[in-house]
Write an enzyme that holds these catalytic residues in place. Structure first.
Site, PDB file in Angstrom:
ATOM      1  N   ASP A 112       0.853  -1.181   0.000  1.00 21.26           N
ATOM      2  CA  ASP A 112       0.000   0.000   0.000  1.00 21.26           C
ATOM      3  C   ASP A 112       0.900   1.247   0.000  1.00 21.26           C
ATOM      4  OD1 ASP A 112      -2.287   1.727   0.547  1.00 21.26           O
ATOM      5  OD2 ASP A 112      -1.549   1.782   2.614  1.00 21.26           O
TER       6      ASP A 112
ATOM      7  N   ASP B 261      -2.201  -0.551   5.857  1.00 15.26           N
ATOM      8  CA  ASP B 261      -2.446   0.091   7.152  1.00 15.26           C
ATOM      9  C   ASP B 261      -3.921   0.366   7.393  1.00 15.26           C
ATOM     10  OD1 ASP B 261      -2.525   2.298   5.207  1.00 15.26           O
ATOM     11  OD2 ASP B 261      -2.936   3.442   7.021  1.00 15.26           O
TER      12      ASP B 261
END
Ligand code: MG
Length: 243
Positions: free
Chosen positions: A7, A204
């Site tokens: 990410d 996250d």
């Protein structure tokens, strides 16, 4: 072969969006033989910027699983998809125009603010992106990002229209019926034609959960919990756990 999905926002990138801090980690992963695949809500144009900054040349996944983008000739076999500008796009999401039309319809009642009804200055204010990156973020193909709203209730209405609403690390993402995990599975299917694949992912936010669900080794940066993921405090800690 080891494939790692990463990410961007608040995983590889901090609040200043600079590619610099993550460069050593990415270098190490590549030199250890990992295939590094960015898998982010960011657009094709933004990810091109980061791939260049990090010297990444492989496939990547844009706009929350809306498309798997593969450089032409990357796989030694034919890949089905839309060919554009030296890349093959495996499109899984919805056309941007349709998403924007639906949001434009709901915006007055719910006070929605998103790329499509913001100026460049608005985008810079909401996101903190510098001008060059804000411009790249506005080049959207498959998804929208809701920065602000005055009233709740719009998420159900978007779902009723077949769109998927997901909480990212900063904002609310709106895509077609896809997610980061579905796109990762599509790409892993191609990699597995080359040999045995061991898959990894780091994220996250909630929008990373579908991705963490489908890989062999899942990691979460920060305090959020996921049943399969190991928590790490920052991306720098990643090397200690995967190498
Ligand atoms: Mg994130």
């Amino acid at each position: 072969m080891r494939v790692i999905f990463l990410d961007l926002d608040r995983t590889l990138l901090g609040d200043d969006y600079s590619p610099k801090p993550a460069r050593p980690v990415l270098k190490s992963l590549v030199s250890e033989g990992f295939e590094v695949v960015l898998n982010s809500s960011k657009t094709f144009a933004e990810q091109e910027y980061y791939r260049k900054a990090w010297g990444l040349e492989g496939p990547f996944i844009v706009e929350n699983g809306s498309a798997v983008v593969i450089p032409e000739g990357y796989f030694p076999f034919d890949v089905q998809g839309v060919r554009r500008g030296g890349y093959i796009f495996i499109e899984l999401g919805e056309r941007y125009d349709r998403i924007k039309r639906i949001l434009d319809h709901l915006a007055p009642e719910y006070g929605l603010r998103y790329y499509g009804n913001c100026t460049l200055d608005d985008v810079m204010a909401f996101t903190g992106l510098p001008e060059n990156l804000a411009g790249l973020a506005m080049k959207r193909d498959y998804s929208e990002t809701i920065f602000a709203w005055e009233r709740p209730g719009f998420e159900e209405l978007l779902s009723d229209r077949g769109l998927r609403v997901s909480r990212g690390s900063r904002f609310i993402g709106v895509t077609g019926s896809t997610d980061k995990g579905r796109a990762a599975v599509e790409l892993l299917r191609l990699y597995s034609r080359l040999g045995r694949v061991e898959s990894y992912a780091v994220g996250d936010g909630k929008n990373d959960f579908p991705l963490l669900d489908v890989v062999d080794h899942a990691f979460l940066v920060g305090a959020l919990r996921h049943r399969r993921a190991k928590n790490i405090s920052s991306i720098d800690e990643l090397l200690e756990v995967v190498l």
